[in-house]
Design an enzyme around this catalytic site. Sequence first.
Site, short mmCIF file in Angstrom:
data_model
loop_
_atom_site.label_atom_id
_atom_site.label_comp_id
_atom_site.label_asym_id
_atom_site.label_seq_id
_atom_site.Cartn_x
_atom_site.Cartn_y
_atom_site.Cartn_z
N GLY A 276 0.79 -1.22 0.00
CA GLY A 276 0.00 0.00 0.00
C GLY A 276 0.82 1.27 0.00
N GLU A 318 4.90 -6.02 0.64
CA GLU A 318 4.26 -6.34 -0.63
C GLU A 318 4.03 -5.10 -1.48
OE1 GLU A 318 0.70 -8.22 0.67
OE2 GLU A 318 1.73 -9.95 1.52
N PRO A 319 5.09 -4.46 -1.99
CA PRO A 319 4.89 -3.32 -2.87
C PRO A 319 4.46 -3.77 -4.26
CG PRO A 319 7.22 -3.82 -2.72
CD PRO A 319 6.52 -4.77 -1.78
N GLY A 320 3.44 -3.15 -4.79
CA GLY A 320 3.02 -3.39 -6.17
C GLY A 320 3.03 -2.08 -6.92
N ARG A 321 2.10 -1.20 -6.50
CA ARG A 321 2.00 0.14 -7.08
C ARG A 321 3.34 0.87 -7.03
NH1 ARG A 321 -2.73 3.41 -6.35
NH2 ARG A 321 -3.25 1.99 -4.67
N ARG A 358 -9.68 4.32 -12.54
CA ARG A 358 -9.41 4.80 -11.19
C ARG A 358 -9.96 6.19 -10.92
NH1 ARG A 358 -5.11 5.87 -9.31
NH2 ARG A 358 -5.45 5.12 -7.18
N TYR A 362 -12.27 5.78 -7.88
CA TYR A 362 -11.63 6.17 -6.63
C TYR A 362 -11.46 7.68 -6.48
CZ TYR A 362 -10.12 1.26 -6.32
OH TYR A 362 -10.07 -0.10 -6.25
N CYS A 389 -19.50 6.44 -23.38
CA CYS A 389 -20.81 7.06 -23.26
C CYS A 389 -21.16 7.27 -21.79
CB CYS A 389 -21.85 6.18 -23.95
SG CYS A 389 -23.44 7.00 -24.16
N TYR A 419 -2.96 -0.87 -11.60
CA TYR A 419 -4.42 -0.97 -11.57
C TYR A 419 -5.11 -0.34 -12.78
CZ TYR A 419 -3.18 -2.26 -6.88
OH TYR A 419 -2.59 -2.87 -5.80
#
Length: 461
Positions: A276, A318-321, A358, A362, A389, A419
Amino acid sequence: MRAHEAGALHADISSRGPAWLRTPDDVNALVPALWPRSVTRAADGALAVAGLGVRDIAAEFGTAVYVLDEADLRSRCRDFRAAFGTEDVYYAGKAFLCRAVVRMIAEEGLHLDVCTGGELATALSAGMPPERIGFHGNNKSVAELTRALDAGVGRIIVDSVTEIDRLTALARERGVRPRVLVRVTVGVEAHTHEFIATAHEDQKFGFSLAGGAAAAAAFKILDEGVLELRGLHSHIGSQIFDASGFEVSARRVLALQAQIRDARGVELPELDLGGGFGIAYTTQDTPATPQELATRLRRIVDAECAAENLAVPRLSIEPGRAIVGPAVFTLYEVGTVKDLDGLRTYVSVDGGMSDNIRTALYDASYSATVASRASTAQPVLARVVGKHCESGDIVVKDEFLPGDVQPGDLVAVPGTGAYCRSMASNYNHVPRPPVVAVRDGRARLIVRRETEEDLLALDVG
């Protein structure tokens, strides 16, 4: 802005930009923190990544297209490995996963988190050593657990009593003893949008700490003796900049570690504090470096272990972003431009919410720049919108672009590695864009563009 079910006309949208957005002195200037490390504006005014011009990328692969700076992604993997040393860094595959990326993170020495059978299949097909795979998910099927056991997945993060029972039965049948972590819901809410703050108690993930479910799950695993309980897992949210949430989470999880030790005489050897970690999407964001994260997390864990008289467990994150997010930008072509009486310029591009949900989902903020040329025009407040649309089909809510932005220009949006492709859809039957990796001035296709034939191939009616 808050997205509204009926579209942007019903949402809380101001005609002026946010307070943090400043009119740039130079509308062509790039903010380095937002872009892959090799991105520059060349002498002709166009952007280049790893020495390759974006006009060449667009000519070969079309637009919209996700552009990945391979050296940037690899360097971010190495930054985390160097910062955390002998501790385990698991790349969170949900951010973006394909076989090429699996190979990159494996070659850079990282582990890999997956959370579905499809992600596991991608990891295994790309040659990721199964012992370096962690398997998440709140509803793993029997088939998924079976595949994980048969492949020799290194650890499974259990999320419910039902899953513990399923996994125990499967392990008995096979005569194996899989390593597991218990996911603990610690009651810490990250400072993010409510839909991605995943650690408050009223949610689908993990075992409640406050209610005693987490302790009961750990005792169940230890007492049955079929699964090997290695430690506890906590994940408090996404796009986090404040380390205080990790401090509270670690304190609570390690208190449970001490409770388990006192009740069963077992000191669990591992602790996973999740991921995160935030990145810079706009100039308002100030993310920590991997070294700063490592220093803060170690300090927190060391202090809490000393307070509980616990041996310091092996830490994993757990880094992803934080790895893939800044390494990618999306390249679009402008189709139409509308000036709303000087209030705002609407710039429509050949993508939108199908390749980046996103903003709508978000309320996420992004930056953008005209990528195919430099401009001497004065900056104007613009909104980059898609072709779908939906009035809420917005890619970049607020950004200053040159006043002469026009159809045919290329526009680049940075920070789209995490993401965006993972959550992409075929809304309005728009095929999903390709992913192109660039390194040393050469581009290669790593995920091809979907076609209308692909869409029709699934339609058996």
